[in-house]
Design an enzyme around this catalytic site. Sequence first.
Site, PDB file in Angstrom:
ATOM      1  N   TYR A 150      13.941  54.765 -13.409  1.00 29.94           N
ATOM      2  CA  TYR A 150      14.561  53.454 -13.197  1.00 29.94           C
ATOM      3  C   TYR A 150      14.144  52.889 -11.835  1.00 29.94           C
ATOM      4  O   TYR A 150      13.745  51.723 -11.738  1.00 29.94           O
ATOM      5  CB  TYR A 150      16.087  53.598 -13.282  1.00 29.94           C
ATOM      6  CG  TYR A 150      16.854  52.300 -13.116  1.00 29.94           C
ATOM      7  CD1 TYR A 150      16.905  51.358 -14.138  1.00 29.94           C
ATOM      8  CD2 TYR A 150      17.534  52.025 -11.934  1.00 29.94           C
ATOM      9  CE1 TYR A 150      17.612  50.180 -13.988  1.00 29.94           C
ATOM     10  CE2 TYR A 150      18.245  50.851 -11.777  1.00 29.94           C
ATOM     11  CZ  TYR A 150      18.283  49.935 -12.805  1.00 29.94           C
ATOM     12  OH  TYR A 150      18.986  48.760 -12.641  1.00 29.94           O
ATOM     13  N   LYS A 154      11.958  49.427 -11.141  1.00 28.40           N
ATOM     14  CA  LYS A 154      12.414  48.271 -10.366  1.00 28.40           C
ATOM     15  C   LYS A 154      11.493  48.025  -9.167  1.00 28.40           C
ATOM     16  O   LYS A 154      11.303  46.873  -8.748  1.00 28.40           O
ATOM     17  CB  LYS A 154      13.867  48.472  -9.918  1.00 28.40           C
ATOM     18  CG  LYS A 154      14.870  48.461 -11.086  1.00 28.40           C
ATOM     19  CD  LYS A 154      14.861  47.159 -11.874  1.00 28.40           C
ATOM     20  CE  LYS A 154      15.959  47.091 -12.922  1.00 28.40           C
ATOM     21  NZ  LYS A 154      15.976  45.834 -13.685  1.00 28.40           N
TER      22      LYS A 154
HETATM   23  P1  NAP Z   1      24.029  46.084 -19.558  1.00 30.64           P
HETATM   24  O1  NAP Z   1      25.461  45.737 -19.473  1.00 30.64           O
HETATM   25  O2  NAP Z   1      23.630  47.414 -20.109  1.00 30.64           O
HETATM   26  O3  NAP Z   1      23.273  44.921 -20.341  1.00 30.64           O
HETATM   27  C1  NAP Z   1      21.884  44.984 -20.535  1.00 30.64           C
HETATM   28  C2  NAP Z   1      21.442  43.851 -21.423  1.00 30.64           C
HETATM   29  O4  NAP Z   1      20.029  44.009 -21.657  1.00 30.64           O
HETATM   30  C3  NAP Z   1      22.140  43.865 -22.761  1.00 30.64           C
HETATM   31  O5  NAP Z   1      22.521  42.572 -23.100  1.00 30.64           O
HETATM   32  C4  NAP Z   1      21.071  44.404 -23.722  1.00 30.64           C
HETATM   33  O6  NAP Z   1      21.057  43.836 -25.010  1.00 30.64           O
HETATM   34  C5  NAP Z   1      19.801  43.911 -23.051  1.00 30.64           C
HETATM   35  N1  NAP Z   1      18.685  44.737 -23.489  1.00 30.64           N
HETATM   36  C6  NAP Z   1      18.513  46.064 -23.262  1.00 30.64           C
HETATM   37  N2  NAP Z   1      17.415  46.483 -23.919  1.00 30.64           N
HETATM   38  C7  NAP Z   1      16.906  45.428 -24.563  1.00 30.64           C
HETATM   39  C8  NAP Z   1      15.800  45.245 -25.423  1.00 30.64           C
HETATM   40  N3  NAP Z   1      14.988  46.244 -25.767  1.00 30.64           N
HETATM   41  N4  NAP Z   1      15.575  44.009 -25.931  1.00 30.64           N
HETATM   42  C9  NAP Z   1      16.403  42.976 -25.619  1.00 30.64           C
HETATM   43  N5  NAP Z   1      17.465  43.082 -24.824  1.00 30.64           N
HETATM   44  C10 NAP Z   1      17.715  44.319 -24.301  1.00 30.64           C
HETATM   45  O7  NAP Z   1      23.341  46.035 -18.116  1.00 30.64           O
HETATM   46  P2  NAP Z   1      23.647  45.118 -16.842  1.00 30.64           P
HETATM   47  O8  NAP Z   1      24.329  45.954 -15.860  1.00 30.64           O
HETATM   48  O9  NAP Z   1      24.213  43.802 -17.236  1.00 30.64           O
HETATM   49  O10 NAP Z   1      22.140  44.943 -16.321  1.00 30.64           O
HETATM   50  C11 NAP Z   1      21.484  43.682 -16.280  1.00 30.64           C
HETATM   51  C12 NAP Z   1      20.344  43.801 -15.290  1.00 30.64           C
HETATM   52  O11 NAP Z   1      20.863  44.126 -14.003  1.00 30.64           O
HETATM   53  C13 NAP Z   1      19.348  44.921 -15.626  1.00 30.64           C
HETATM   54  O12 NAP Z   1      18.045  44.504 -15.364  1.00 30.64           O
HETATM   55  C14 NAP Z   1      19.749  46.030 -14.681  1.00 30.64           C
HETATM   56  O13 NAP Z   1      18.676  46.906 -14.397  1.00 30.64           O
HETATM   57  C15 NAP Z   1      20.176  45.235 -13.478  1.00 30.64           C
HETATM   58  N6  NAP Z   1      21.062  45.943 -12.560  1.00 30.64           N
HETATM   59  C16 NAP Z   1      22.248  46.471 -13.013  1.00 30.64           C
HETATM   60  C17 NAP Z   1      23.060  47.153 -12.125  1.00 30.64           C
HETATM   61  C18 NAP Z   1      24.362  47.787 -12.557  1.00 30.64           C
HETATM   62  O14 NAP Z   1      24.910  48.624 -11.811  1.00 30.64           O
HETATM   63  N7  NAP Z   1      24.933  47.421 -13.683  1.00 30.64           N
HETATM   64  C19 NAP Z   1      22.683  47.293 -10.788  1.00 30.64           C
HETATM   65  C20 NAP Z   1      21.485  46.732 -10.368  1.00 30.64           C
HETATM   66  C21 NAP Z   1      20.694  46.057 -11.260  1.00 30.64           C
HETATM   67  P3  NAP Z   1      22.194  43.963 -26.154  1.00 30.64           P
HETATM   68  O15 NAP Z   1      23.519  43.762 -25.499  1.00 30.64           O
HETATM   69  O16 NAP Z   1      21.889  42.826 -27.034  1.00 30.64           O
HETATM   70  O17 NAP Z   1      22.016  45.280 -26.783  1.00 30.64           O
END
Ligand code: NAP
Length: 244
Positions: A150, A154
């Site tokens: 991961y 990034k």
């Molecule tokens: P999340 O709640 O797991 O949501 C991820 C989203 O990405 C979901 O809507 C999922 O789709 C979609 N997705 C995953 N695989 C996919 C695929 N193959 N095709 C199309 N859509 C896909 O994660 P989040 O925390 O909101 O993360 C959003 C972004 O923030 C990511 O890039 C993550 O790396 C980044 N981020 C997160 C955190 C954290 O702590 N949460 C911290 C730093 C950065 P479905 O819902 O439709 O299945």
Amino acid sequence: MEFQNKRILVTGAGQGIGRAIVERLCTQYEEVQVIALSKTLSNLELLKHKYPQIQIVQVDLQDWESTRREVSKLGPVDILINNAGVAILQPFLDIDENSFNSVFDINVKAVINISQVVAKCMIQHNIQGAAIVNVSSVASKAALTHHTVYCASKAALDSVTRSMALELGPHNIRVNSVQPTVVMTQMGQMAWSDPSKSGPVLSKIPLGRFSKPEEVVDVILYLAGPKSSMVHGVHIPVDGGFLI
Ligand code: NAP
């Protein structure tokens, strides 16, 4: 009014930060056209039920060709938010090829794939105020236990963001990224629910807490909108000071 009549494509819109972006755009801005792209149809349908004005696109970003096909059908968009992402946690000694490929397919390759299609269309249609925001992470800069792939994805995304900024800037397309700390979405809960894991990270955040989704949305929309018109090629941490 800053997003009035703008077409905004949000990936990973089905839940978490992506869903929070769509909800903010639909509730606080007028006459904005939101296209919500995600993998799971039921999540998109729930969103469409709540905000009937949005357009939904179901596609698995791991599939290069069908992603290209679906995004090509959308026509010109003004703003692209590459938010979709996955994390597969494994100790370094246990990393396997499939996990590596899945994470890089979604976190890196899909961003290049979608952005290529969208940017070509932005150039063809001479879109004014065009912007692309990539959702990176503090993991691009800091090592986190069991997050090797991961973190690498990034870091690669940050590099892609800078290259996109270099080559798309002359076409008046701004490209930037945000680097959030932990956000308690589904991904955040999967990785950080155990206090023995989250405690050491939390202890390095001077503000003493993780981020709310809305706080990440604030910075994403700043980078997407006209108030950041001279901000280009940067990565803004949304981390309560973790990276210092
Ligand atoms: P999340 O709640 O797991 O949501 C991820 C989203 O990405 C979901 O809507 C999922 O789709 C979609 N997705 C995953 N695989 C996919 C695929 N193959 N095709 C199309 N859509 C896909 O994660 P989040 O925390 O909101 O993360 C959003 C972004 O923030 C990511 O890039 C993550 O790396 C980044 N981020 C997160 C955190 C954290 O702590 N949460 C911290 C730093 C950065 P479905 O819902 O439709 O299945």
